[in-house]
Structure formats: structure tokens, C-alpha cells
Design a protein around this motif. Sequence first.
Motif, mmCIF file in Angstrom:
data_model
loop_
_atom_site.group_PDB
_atom_site.id
_atom_site.type_symbol
_atom_site.label_atom_id
_atom_site.label_comp_id
_atom_site.label_asym_id
_atom_site.label_seq_id
_atom_site.Cartn_x
_atom_site.Cartn_y
_atom_site.Cartn_z
ATOM 1 N N THR A 147 0.829 -1.204 0.000
ATOM 2 C CA THR A 147 0.000 0.000 0.000
ATOM 3 C C THR A 147 0.862 1.251 0.000
ATOM 4 O O THR A 147 0.597 2.206 -0.747
ATOM 5 C CB THR A 147 -0.940 0.013 1.219
ATOM 6 N N VAL A 148 1.903 1.267 0.835
ATOM 7 C CA VAL A 148 2.826 2.408 0.873
ATOM 8 C C VAL A 148 3.428 2.643 -0.511
ATOM 9 O O VAL A 148 3.467 3.778 -1.009
ATOM 10 C CB VAL A 148 3.942 2.173 1.908
ATOM 11 N N ASN A 149 3.884 1.575 -1.149
ATOM 12 C CA ASN A 149 4.531 1.712 -2.457
ATOM 13 C C ASN A 149 3.565 2.234 -3.513
ATOM 14 O O ASN A 149 3.918 3.107 -4.327
ATOM 15 C CB ASN A 149 5.114 0.367 -2.897
ATOM 16 N N LEU A 150 2.346 1.701 -3.535
ATOM 17 C CA LEU A 150 1.365 2.143 -4.528
ATOM 18 C C LEU A 150 0.957 3.604 -4.294
ATOM 19 O O LEU A 150 0.803 4.374 -5.246
ATOM 20 C CB LEU A 150 0.135 1.237 -4.484
ATOM 21 N N CYS A 151 0.783 3.973 -3.023
ATOM 22 C CA CYS A 151 0.420 5.355 -2.710
ATOM 23 C C CYS A 151 1.555 6.306 -3.090
ATOM 24 O O CYS A 151 1.319 7.409 -3.613
ATOM 25 C CB CYS A 151 0.077 5.499 -1.235
ATOM 26 N N THR A 152 2.782 5.888 -2.821
ATOM 27 C CA THR A 152 3.936 6.708 -3.171
ATOM 28 C C THR A 152 3.992 6.933 -4.677
ATOM 29 O O THR A 152 4.230 8.057 -5.142
ATOM 30 C CB THR A 152 5.237 6.042 -2.695
ATOM 31 N N ARG A 181 3.223 10.682 -9.257
ATOM 32 C CA ARG A 181 2.619 10.993 -10.553
ATOM 33 C C ARG A 181 1.808 12.286 -10.474
ATOM 34 O O ARG A 181 1.808 13.093 -11.404
ATOM 35 C CB ARG A 181 1.729 9.840 -11.023
ATOM 36 N N LYS A 182 1.112 12.487 -9.346
ATOM 37 C CA LYS A 182 0.307 13.695 -9.184
ATOM 38 C C LYS A 182 1.180 14.940 -9.116
ATOM 39 O O LYS A 182 0.779 16.013 -9.560
ATOM 40 C CB LYS A 182 -0.549 13.598 -7.917
ATOM 41 N N GLN A 183 2.379 14.792 -8.561
ATOM 42 C CA GLN A 183 3.272 15.936 -8.442
ATOM 43 C C GLN A 183 3.758 16.407 -9.805
ATOM 44 O O GLN A 183 4.199 17.544 -9.950
ATOM 45 C CB GLN A 183 4.461 15.581 -7.561
ATOM 46 N N ARG A 184 3.651 15.525 -10.794
ATOM 47 C CA ARG A 184 4.108 15.894 -12.139
ATOM 48 C C ARG A 184 3.058 16.667 -12.921
ATOM 49 O O ARG A 184 3.316 17.147 -14.004
ATOM 50 C CB ARG A 184 4.490 14.630 -12.927
ATOM 51 N N ALA A 228 -4.576 19.951 -4.046
ATOM 52 C CA ALA A 228 -4.635 18.872 -3.055
ATOM 53 C C ALA A 228 -5.845 19.007 -2.144
ATOM 54 O O ALA A 228 -6.408 18.009 -1.707
ATOM 55 C CB ALA A 228 -3.349 18.858 -2.227
ATOM 56 N N LEU A 229 -6.255 20.243 -1.846
ATOM 57 C CA LEU A 229 -7.378 20.416 -0.932
ATOM 58 C C LEU A 229 -8.680 19.903 -1.550
ATOM 59 O O LEU A 229 -9.574 19.464 -0.838
ATOM 60 C CB LEU A 229 -7.529 21.898 -0.558
ATOM 61 N N ASP A 230 -8.798 19.945 -2.861
ATOM 62 C CA ASP A 230 -9.983 19.408 -3.515
ATOM 63 C C ASP A 230 -10.105 17.917 -3.265
ATOM 64 O O ASP A 230 -11.194 17.348 -3.235
ATOM 65 C CB ASP A 230 -9.941 19.655 -5.024
ATOM 66 N N ASP A 231 -8.962 17.243 -3.129
ATOM 67 C CA ASP A 231 -8.970 15.798 -2.897
ATOM 68 C C ASP A 231 -9.375 15.467 -1.469
ATOM 69 O O ASP A 231 -9.859 14.372 -1.197
ATOM 70 C CB ASP A 231 -7.579 15.201 -3.167
ATOM 71 N N VAL A 232 -9.157 16.392 -0.549
ATOM 72 C CA VAL A 232 -9.395 16.099 0.853
ATOM 73 C C VAL A 232 -10.858 16.281 1.233
ATOM 74 O O VAL A 232 -11.445 15.461 1.933
ATOM 75 C CB VAL A 232 -8.513 17.012 1.739
#
Length: 206
Positions: free
Chosen positions: A97-102, A107-110, A115-119
Motif C-alpha cells: 500500500t505504501v509503495n502504490l500510494c507513493t 505521478r500527481k506531483q508531475r 490537493a485540498l480538492d482531494d481532501v
Amino acid sequence: MNMPRDTRSDRGSAFGAGLDPLSDDALLVLYAKGDTEAARVLTGRHLGRVFGFAARLLGDRAEAEDVAQEVMLRMWQVAGTWRSGEAQLSSWLYRVTVNLCTDRQRRKQRRPTDALDDVAEPADARADTEAAVLARERVDALQVALASLPERQRQAVVLRHIEGLSNPEIAAILDVGVEAVESLTARGKRALTAALAGQKAALGLR
């Protein structure tokens, strides 16, 4: 959730209930031999925890659902080669899970994103009491604060203070030393306290 389909009758479900006391290792062996009830028991045992952990790391329930599905799929894929006694399945699931989330976060940082919309999540229409709204605000505030932490600190803090794992367990999952875990959790906790400090009164926190 993608998982092997069970084409057996209700008798199979009753039999599956008898598998509950078995260890994760034993259930994986049974699944590898074609027992879909073993898959159901394993899914019920671990899916919720995997999803909750992913949601804390990502701050996005939809993405967390995708990650949880992928983690379960990978569990089915390794069942035939799983070596009992070498590792705990729960630790392996946390690590995947850690690896997949990382990977998703990188990818999102690219690409541009808010980010607040996701929360933020729409409030449950039934949760219209003041206490329920305040509880939701506390959860959202914690999620925003978690999202502000560096990746490794967030992972360590969630594993230690939300999932309740020990430092040695976290060290194995993150592939770092115990001292590094202690440092990550300490710094992460201080950063969380600072991030939430200005909201204590509004959120009814001490």
C-alpha cells in the motif's frame, strides 16, 4: 472490489464461516488451491484496513479505493508463491500500500492539482447535528494536516498513531531502521501539532 467469483451455493458460504479461525498463511494456501471462500475471508479481514490506510496517505477516497483493489489483486497473485512464516501478510499489505500510494503521489506531483480538492468530502445529509459536523471538521482538519507532512513522515505517523503498529513493524514496512522511524514519527507529530495549533479552539480541541 475485484476478487475471484464464487460460483458455489449457499453451502459454500456456510463453509467459509468455518475458515475464520485460520491464519492468513493458511487461507492463502487454500486460495492458491482454488478455495474462493478463503479469498472472501481474507478480503473481509484486510480490505477495510488497507482502504483506510490508503485514504489517510492519499487524502482521496476514490484513489484509495483504486489502491485497495490493486493491493488485493496483488495478494491473489502472490498466493501461489507465498512462503508461510517468512513475513506477516498484514505487514506485506501495508508495504504494498505504501509503495502504490507513493507512486500515485509522485505521478500527481508531475501534473497541476489542488490537493485540498482531494481532501474535502460532501457532508452526509444525515449528519446534520452540530456534533456530527464538528467531528467531520476535525477529520478534515487532520487529513489536511497529514497531507502537509513530508511523505515519509506521513507514512510513519499514520502507521504508528492511527494504525497502531510498533516501531519495529513500521521499520520493516518502510525499509528503514527503528531509529529512523522514531525520528520520522517524532518530527511528524510535532509538525501535526503545529499545523493544528491555530484550529484548536474552532475544532473544540485542547
